[in-house]
Design an enzyme around this catalytic site. Structure first.
Site, PDB file in Angstrom:
ATOM      1  N   HIS A   5       0.849  -1.185   0.000  1.00  0.00           N
ATOM      2  CA  HIS A   5       0.000   0.000   0.000  1.00  0.00           C
ATOM      3  C   HIS A   5       0.883   1.232   0.000  1.00  0.00           C
ATOM      4  CE1 HIS A   5      -3.175   2.824   1.145  1.00  0.00           C
ATOM      5  NE2 HIS A   5      -3.998   1.902   0.692  1.00  0.00           N
ATOM      6  N   ASP A  55      -8.127  -5.337  -0.343  1.00  0.00           N
ATOM      7  CA  ASP A  55      -8.561  -6.150  -1.472  1.00  0.00           C
ATOM      8  C   ASP A  55      -8.286  -7.639  -1.277  1.00  0.00           C
ATOM      9  OD1 ASP A  55      -9.556  -4.051  -3.035  1.00  0.00           O
ATOM     10  OD2 ASP A  55      -7.537  -3.496  -3.650  1.00  0.00           O
TER      11      ASP A  55
END
Ligand code: ACO
Length: 376
Positions: A260, A311
């Site tokens: 991320h 996700d």
């Protein structure tokens, strides 16, 4: 005296590009001051959408009014349904949704009004219409009749009803609802920033959201939740997971659902949703993808010091709910519309054109040779 060179950060990493009162990742992710874990534990997605759009968690009465307005807007203009039916059959649900949102702009009764109140009305309608567009296009693409929306259900339950035509078990509705809460908002992520850039020219909310959906599509952003299941299916099962992951890393491949831009030590949202993904897999009687994911997580932590993002469990959760993979990113959009809209309204309430600079790397100054002198 020369002007100092502007600061440059590739990919705008670490750059503060504006002010916002909607969400922060500082000190743990929170929406308008409420920790995301607290919201997931005590609220529904509908309450969180109200919080994002209207600034406060609703009272029972405010929630009822909000849900009534949203439920009443759960329909598509008939020509849009015809358009969805006419799209080539290889159109992905996310591309169809991008087209649908753009087309919805033509039909909205507030299309010509870019004021605060009109934008909130349009935002509520988009919140209502996006799940209808996703469900209708899904069914039409399979030669099935769309199922009319229910007025008595919240966003998560109604979406599942429109897809399936039957009521879904409460555990499934709850798990989907929590995923929608976790997906709803994330400050200046790529799609939200795209929406803000678009409306900062004083463009309209439908243009901003259409652009946001385009930005969400890519596998480095929302498209990753679909790639997660593609990866797990390619791995095949827990027995192959360690070897597969090490080989993929050796080939310098990215494992979608990991890493991320902001969270380098893990994404709190992934931890919250993981429990729901496993519970749903157990209910479906197939825990093999959870076991495969656990092994990949272990290898990624050991080899790359890299951790899952939201996700990673979301893709597995939706698979355990027997939802088809191309619906996963549209589900993300169905939730993030709350955040996108809140940002559009905030941007336009206090607008300044977003127009950064680039660091020029091209040729130095040179004179034009007229075409006759440039050779064959
Ligand atoms: N798998 C393997 N390696 C990775 C991954 C990954 N998922 N993510 C980053 N890396 C590696 C890169 O290859 C790079 O290695 P290098 O320095 O040896 O070249 C290093 O980590 C840094 O990568 P960057 O791309 O510079 O990091 P950035 O902060 O830009 O990346 C991003 C963030 C785009 C999310 C990245 O981690 C990624 O591609 N992840 C996979 C896609 C994904 O899951 N996206 C979902 C984001 S969250 C969301 O939308 C809810």
């Amino acid at each position: 005296m020369s002007t100092p060179a502007p600061a440059y950060s590739p990919g705008l990493e670490g750059v503060v590009a504006g002010e916002s009162a909607i969400c922060t990742v500082e000190g743990g992710l929170s929406y308008r001051g409420y920790g995301v874990g607290d919201l997931a534990a005590h609220c529904s997605f509908d309450e969180v959408a109200h919080l994002l759009l209207h600034g406060e968690l609703p009272t029972a009465r405010q929630l009822q009014d909000f849900q009534t307005r949203v439920a009443a807007a759960r329909r598509l203009p008939p020509p849009l349904r015809d358009l969805l039916a006419a799209l080539p059959k290889w159109t992905t649900p996310l591309d169809a949704l991008r087209t649908a949102v753009s087309a919805l702009g033509h039909f909205d009764q507030d299309a010509a009004d870019n004021g605060h109140d009109a934008n909130l009305r349009k935002a509520e309608r988009l919140l209502a219409q996006i799940p209808v567009a996703v469900a209708d296009q899904y069914r039409l693409s399979k030669g099935l009749q769309p199922i009319p929306a229910r007025q008595d259900l919240g966003q998560a339950a109604n979406f599942l009803f429109m897809l399936r035509g039957t009521d879904s078990p409460s555990e499934e509705v709850k798990a989907l609802d929590v995923s929608l809460i976790l997906y709803a908002e994330h400050e200046f992520n790529a799609s939200t920033f795209a929406a803000r850039v678009i409306v900062s020219t004083l463009s309209d909310i439908h243009s901003g959201v259409t652009g946001a959906i385009g930005a969400l599509k890519g596998p480095l952003h929302g498209g990753a939740n679909e790639k997660v299941m593609d990866i797990l299916l390619a791995v095949g099962g827990p027995g192959q997971a360690e070897e597969w992951t090490k080989a993929a890393l050796a080939r310098k491949e990215r494992i979608m659902g990991f890493g991320h831009r902001v969270y380098k030590a893990g994404d709190v949202r992934a931890g919250i949703l993981k429990g729901f993904a496993r519970k749903m897999a157990e209910a479906a009687g197939e825990t093999k993808w959870e076991d495969t994911a656990d092994t990949i997580e272990r290898v990624m932590a050991a080899e790359k010091n890299m951790f899952p993002n939201l996700d990673w469990p979301a893709g597995r959760l939706y698979h355990a709910m027997k939802l088809e993979i191309p619906l996963y990113t549209p589900i993300f959009a169905m939730s993030r519309i709350a955040g996108w809209s809140a940002h559009v309204v905030e941007q336009l309430d206090n607008n300044r054109l977003i127009r950064p600079r680039s660091l020029y790397k091209g040729p130095g100054p040179r004179a034009v040779t007229p075409i006759a002198g440039r050779g064959a």
